[in-house]
Write a protein that holds these residues in place. Structure first.
Motif, PDB file in Angstrom:
ATOM      1  N   ALA A   1      -6.528  -0.123   6.599  1.00  0.00           N
ATOM      2  CA  ALA A   1      -6.393  -0.716   5.267  1.00  0.00           C
ATOM      3  C   ALA A   1      -6.543  -2.231   5.322  1.00  0.00           C
ATOM      4  O   ALA A   1      -7.264  -2.839   4.514  1.00  0.00           O
TER       5      ALA A   1
ATOM      6  N   TRP B   1      -0.944   4.624  -1.410  1.00  0.00           N
ATOM      7  CA  TRP B   1      -2.256   4.653  -0.750  1.00  0.00           C
ATOM      8  C   TRP B   1      -2.090   5.005   0.729  1.00  0.00           C
ATOM      9  O   TRP B   1      -2.942   5.634   1.333  1.00  0.00           O
TER      10      TRP B   1
ATOM     11  N   VAL C   1      -6.612  -1.396  -4.937  1.00  0.00           N
ATOM     12  CA  VAL C   1      -6.995  -2.041  -3.684  1.00  0.00           C
ATOM     13  C   VAL C   1      -8.188  -2.973  -3.913  1.00  0.00           C
ATOM     14  O   VAL C   1      -8.261  -4.071  -3.347  1.00  0.00           O
TER      15      VAL C   1
ATOM     16  N   PHE D   1       0.824  -1.213   0.000  1.00  0.00           N
ATOM     17  CA  PHE D   1       0.000   0.000   0.000  1.00  0.00           C
ATOM     18  C   PHE D   1       0.859   1.266   0.000  1.00  0.00           C
ATOM     19  O   PHE D   1       0.501   2.273  -0.604  1.00  0.00           O
TER      20      PHE D   1
END
Length: 506
Positions: free
Chosen positions: A312, A293, A372, A288
């Motif tokens: 997440a 992100w 994602v 990530f």
């Protein structure tokens, strides 16, 4: 005489039993071990960043502290290393002493080491990490034992019609354990950030172990009469006929002929899926971060970083991981193990290639959400696929006296894959450009190429499943293991029989 007439009444009663409360009790008892396994194994990835900030921050550096590569590898992987030996040892011990007593040993060891891991102590960062690793090492030993024993217990208690769903439900508790780890970390980090800105059930031994391994027909009938609440005849003479001449060992030519290819198939596919699954799970935070992100560590506080990582991973668990487990529970006795495993490996391969091929595109602003979303599908197909079925199939296709041992071997092979995934991805996913490599690491092949490697593992797993893994849907454990064919062959004067997967039984 027909196959049903040749089978012990106590085993026929278990195969034909309607779904009852004791089935759900067994799922809870066996499943809580798996809930704890997942929580203990995967929660460590949520706090490694925090451990680095607490114990390895350099006041002179503008960048927050992080665990050195060797410490990070040890903290993430030490439990997996010991899990492998626990699967082999407790799997073997479960076939020698019985499933129930050995399962109790593994749970006790897990409880003690889990508490001790949380209370790791010492005066220096290195010694604190050493203490944590010591207790997680032995925690992994207990976790390893839970794999073959919980699967074997559930497979031997379940009825023939819904056995796959029951074993899958036990394994699905892993998803709740992963989710619980994220939720607890999320709640704890949010709470601290707000406060400090900056039932007893007596489960008897399984009837298949008591009758077919311990050869105690009276005790098996007595135990299952209480569980099923029906009268079951004691069949001493039939048990002697059934078990006569069937004591071949794991390393015998007879086992190799009947089950050698199956053991290779279950061990190889579990190894391959765990390379991919543990790489993804333990290093989500790094993936990530690589696509931006999650912001760079230096742009946020320690608690904010833990909060963002746990948020997440909880999102991935809720949307991909947990639904995958329960799709397996509800569909495995309809679709079958073989098709679900093929579908899962194919889905993981396709979505990982979908992430890897246009990888640069996903790193651009505005594209991370779709990345994602696709990444979550790799977890969905892992659990509606080989991560679940690799646990189920070894508990169904091997003979009772070697079932726990063979499951332990297959699970240990999986953990070998997990170790390679955990240690390998840690180093391999480092950028190829030296300027962007994390402190203490050497350049790797990058996240994009690492995803290609994991896709390759899944493709090989698809092929191994196709060639070596049998379908066990709708068959009794004795039919799958060849023990029912032994009984029929014995009744017919030693005639040759063939089992469902095409292996000749003499």
């Amino acid at each position: 005489m027909g196959r049903q007439d040749q089978q012990l009444q106590v085993l026929n009663a278990l195969d034909a039993a309607k779904t009852q409360w004791y089935h759900f009790t067994a799922i809870i008892v066996a499943g809580m071990g798996f809930f704890t396994d997942a929580y203990d194994l995967f929660c460590i990835s949520l706090v490694t960043k925090l451990l680095g900030r607490i114990y390895y921050t350099d006041p002179a550096s503008p960048t927050p502290g992080s665990l050195p590569p060797n410490i990070a590898a040890a903290v993430n992987g030490v439990a997996l290393c010991r899990t492998l030996s626990g699967q082999l040892f407790f799997g073997w011990l479960g076939d020698k002493l019985g499933r129930k007593s050995v399962y109790g040993m593994t749970l006790l060891l897990m409880v003690i080491c889990s508490i001790a891991s949380g209370l790791s102590f010492s005066h220096t960062p290195t010694s604190v990490m050493a203490t944590l690793c010591f207790f997680r090492f032995w925690l992994g030993f207990g976790i390893g034992g839970d794999y073959p024993l919980s699967a074997t217990i559930m497979s031997e208690y379940a009825n023939k019609k819904t056995r796959g769903a029951f074993i899958a439900a036990v394994f699905a508790m892993q998803g709740f354990g992963i989710l619980a780890g994220g939720v607890v970390t999320l709640a704890m980090s949010a709470g601290f950030q707000a406060a400090f800105p900056a039932p007893a059930y007596e489960m008897p031994e399984t009837a298949r172990y008591t009758a077919l391994v311990a050869k105690d027909a009276k005790q098996a009938s007595s135990d299952m009469a209480k569980v099923l609440q029906v009268e079951i005849e004691v069949e001493e003479e039939k048990l002697q006929d059934i078990t006569r001449g069937r004591d071949y060992g794991l390393f015998s030519a007879r086992f190799a002929k009947r089950h050698g290819a199956h053991l290779l198939g279950t061990a190889a596919t579990w190894f391959l899926v765990d390379v991919a699954y543990y790489s993804q799970n333990l290093f989500q935070k790094d993936i990530f971060t690589s696509i931006h992100w999650i912001p760079k560590a230096r742009t946020m506080s320690a608690l904010e970083e833990v909060f963002r990582i746990s948020r997440a991973q909880t999102l991935i668990a809720l949307c991909g991981t947990v639904p995958g487990y329960w799709f397996t529970v509800f569909l495995i006795d309809i679709i079958g193990r073989f098709k679900i495993q093929l579908l899962g490996f194919a889905g993981m391969t396709a979505f990982m290639l979908g992430l890897a091929i246009p990888y640069h595109h996903w790193t651009m602003p505005g594209n991370q959400v779709i990345f994602v979303f696709l990444y979550g599908f790799t977890f969905f197909f892992a659990n509606f696929g080989p991560n679940a079925t690799a646990f189920i199939v070894p508990a169904e296709i091997f003979p009772a006296r070697l079932r726990s041992t063979c499951h332990g071997i297959s699970a240990a092979s999986g953990k070998a894959g997990a170790i390679i995934g955990a240690f390998g991805f840690l180093y391999a996913a480092q950028p190829q450009d030296k300027a962007h490599v994390d402190a203490g690491y050497k350049p790797g092949i990058g996240v994009r190429n690492a995803l290609f490697v994991l896709a390759g593992c899944n493709l090989v797993g698809f092929l191994m499943t196709w060639m070596l893994v049998p379908e066990s849907k709708g068959k009794s454990l004795e039919e799958m293991s060849g023990e029912a064919d032994d009984e029929e062959a014995s009744a017919n004067g030693g005639a040759t029989a063939v089992n469902s997967s095409g292996v000749e039984m003499v």
